[in-house]
Design a protein around this motif. Structure first.
Motif, short mmCIF file in Angstrom:
data_model
loop_
_atom_site.label_atom_id
_atom_site.label_comp_id
_atom_site.label_asym_id
_atom_site.label_seq_id
_atom_site.Cartn_x
_atom_site.Cartn_y
_atom_site.Cartn_z
N THR A 85 20.21 -8.32 -14.45
CA THR A 85 20.76 -7.14 -13.80
C THR A 85 19.65 -6.37 -13.14
N PRO A 86 19.87 -5.86 -11.89
CA PRO A 86 18.79 -5.21 -11.14
C PRO A 86 18.10 -4.09 -11.90
N GLY A 87 18.85 -3.31 -12.69
CA GLY A 87 18.26 -2.19 -13.40
C GLY A 87 17.24 -2.60 -14.45
N ASP A 88 17.23 -3.90 -14.83
CA ASP A 88 16.30 -4.35 -15.85
C ASP A 88 14.94 -4.71 -15.29
N PHE A 89 14.85 -4.90 -14.00
CA PHE A 89 13.58 -5.31 -13.40
C PHE A 89 12.64 -4.11 -13.31
N PRO A 90 11.32 -4.36 -13.37
CA PRO A 90 10.36 -3.26 -13.25
C PRO A 90 10.24 -2.80 -11.81
N ALA A 91 11.21 -2.05 -11.35
CA ALA A 91 11.26 -1.62 -9.97
C ALA A 91 11.62 -0.15 -9.89
N SER A 92 11.25 0.47 -8.79
CA SER A 92 11.69 1.84 -8.53
C SER A 92 13.12 1.82 -8.03
N LEU A 93 13.69 2.98 -7.77
CA LEU A 93 15.11 3.07 -7.43
C LEU A 93 15.46 2.27 -6.19
N ASN A 94 14.53 2.11 -5.26
CA ASN A 94 14.82 1.37 -4.03
C ASN A 94 14.59 -0.14 -4.17
N GLY A 95 14.26 -0.60 -5.36
CA GLY A 95 14.12 -2.02 -5.61
C GLY A 95 12.73 -2.60 -5.46
N TRP A 96 11.76 -1.79 -5.03
CA TRP A 96 10.40 -2.31 -4.85
C TRP A 96 9.67 -2.32 -6.19
N PRO A 97 8.80 -3.33 -6.43
CA PRO A 97 8.17 -3.49 -7.74
C PRO A 97 7.20 -2.36 -8.08
N LEU A 98 7.25 -1.94 -9.33
CA LEU A 98 6.36 -0.89 -9.80
C LEU A 98 4.91 -1.37 -9.88
N ALA A 99 4.01 -0.42 -9.77
CA ALA A 99 2.59 -0.65 -10.08
C ALA A 99 2.19 0.41 -11.09
N ASP A 100 1.51 -0.01 -12.15
CA ASP A 100 1.12 1.00 -13.14
C ASP A 100 -0.27 1.55 -12.91
N ARG A 101 -0.93 1.08 -11.84
CA ARG A 101 -2.22 1.65 -11.43
C ARG A 101 -2.48 1.22 -9.99
N THR A 102 -3.47 1.84 -9.39
CA THR A 102 -3.81 1.54 -7.99
C THR A 102 -5.10 0.75 -7.90
N ASN A 103 -5.32 0.17 -6.73
CA ASN A 103 -6.58 -0.55 -6.44
C ASN A 103 -6.87 -1.64 -7.48
N ALA A 104 -5.80 -2.33 -7.90
CA ALA A 104 -5.97 -3.32 -8.97
C ALA A 104 -5.18 -4.59 -8.70
N GLY A 105 -4.92 -4.90 -7.44
CA GLY A 105 -4.22 -6.13 -7.12
C GLY A 105 -2.73 -6.09 -7.34
N LEU A 106 -2.16 -4.90 -7.50
CA LEU A 106 -0.72 -4.76 -7.71
C LEU A 106 0.00 -4.32 -6.44
N GLY A 107 -0.71 -4.33 -5.31
CA GLY A 107 -0.08 -4.02 -4.04
C GLY A 107 -0.25 -2.60 -3.57
N VAL A 108 -0.70 -1.70 -4.42
CA VAL A 108 -0.85 -0.28 -4.08
C VAL A 108 -2.34 0.07 -4.07
N TRP A 109 -2.81 0.56 -2.93
CA TRP A 109 -4.23 0.83 -2.75
C TRP A 109 -4.43 2.18 -2.07
N SER A 110 -5.63 2.72 -2.20
CA SER A 110 -6.00 3.96 -1.50
C SER A 110 -6.33 3.61 -0.06
N ARG A 111 -5.60 4.20 0.88
CA ARG A 111 -5.75 3.86 2.28
C ARG A 111 -6.00 5.13 3.10
N PRO A 112 -6.85 5.06 4.13
CA PRO A 112 -7.12 6.25 4.95
C PRO A 112 -5.92 6.62 5.82
N VAL A 113 -5.73 7.91 6.00
CA VAL A 113 -4.74 8.41 6.95
C VAL A 113 -5.50 8.80 8.19
N SER A 114 -5.43 7.99 9.21
CA SER A 114 -6.22 8.18 10.43
C SER A 114 -5.97 9.55 11.04
#
Length: 226
Positions: free
Chosen positions: A50-79
């Motif tokens: 069931t979708p609600g059981d997956f480790p995802a946020s409300l929009n269905g994208w996978p959670l990351a429990d930290r940044t800059n660690a190979g989980l897809g979420v990184w610190s990026r510059p805002v030009s």
């Protein structure tokens, strides 16, 4: 207690921790989840798959429990803004940074610490749109000024500019100011990652390509009218 009786928020928190560093695989519907969750989805049990059981946020994208660690979420510059933002790399980054830059140039100057991207799921309401920050697919712009539950924090001119920004991104992004419980600071990806697996319909990727084209064309893109 059965698996289905576990509160969704508690399950999300547990899966967020268990999914740290795990490989992401595609399961039914194209949802990206850690491998251990995919194995559970293939097994027996009333809650399996069931979708609600997956480790995802409300929009269905996978959670990351930290940044800059190979989980897809990184610190990026805002030009042009002079600060970085913790955000999901690639097409999501392109879309949400476009929104932040337009706000910075056309609504009010933003400074370091005034835009919040990723936050751990344990600090968020896992059943609300703000949970999308935990997957790096949402940003909150000056959340201390535009607090959740309060409508009318923007002037008419500022709100008109927000509506112009939303015209740029179409149905791919939703603004929290349009939600039943308003949160005028929040912008989040509104389409699930499963749609990005369909060759003929990849809304986030197509929007990101359009915005990259604007950024490379004089007179288009964020800040061109500043």
């Amino acid at each position: 207690m059965t698996p289905s009786s576990v509160p969704r928020r508690a399950m999300l928190r547990g899966l967020a921790g268990a999914g740290a560093g795990a490989a992401l695989v595609s399961v039914s519907g194209g949802l990206l989840v850690p491998a251990h969750a995919a194995e559970a989805a293939d097994g027996a049990g009333p809650a399996a798959g069931t979708p609600g059981d997956f480790p995802a946020s409300l929009n269905g994208w996978p959670l990351a429990d930290r940044t800059n660690a190979g989980l897809g979420v990184w610190s990026r510059p805002v030009s042009g803004a002079g600060f970085t933002l913790d955000i999901r790399l690639g097409m999501v980054e392109t879309v949400l940074v476009h929104i932040v830059r337009r706000w910075h140039y056309e609504i009010e100057t933003l400074r370091k610490g005034e835009v919040v991207g990723w936050r751990p799921i344990g600090e968020l309401d896992a059943a609300a749109p703000e949970s999308n920050q935990a997957s790096g697919t949402a940003v909150a712009i000056r959340p201390d000024a535009y607090v959740k539950g309060v409508r009318g924090g923007l002037t008419k001119i500022q709100r008109d500019t927000v509506e112009s920004i939303l015209e740029d991104v179409g149905d791919v992004v939703r603004w929290g100011g349009h939600d039943r419980t308003p949160y005028e600071a929040l912008f989040y990806i509104a389409t699930p990652p499963s749609q990005e697996t369909r060759p003929a319909d990849r809304p986030v990727a197509e929007l990101a390509d359009k915005l990259r084209g604007w950024n490379q064309t004089p007179g288009l893109g964020a800040g061109s009218a500043a």
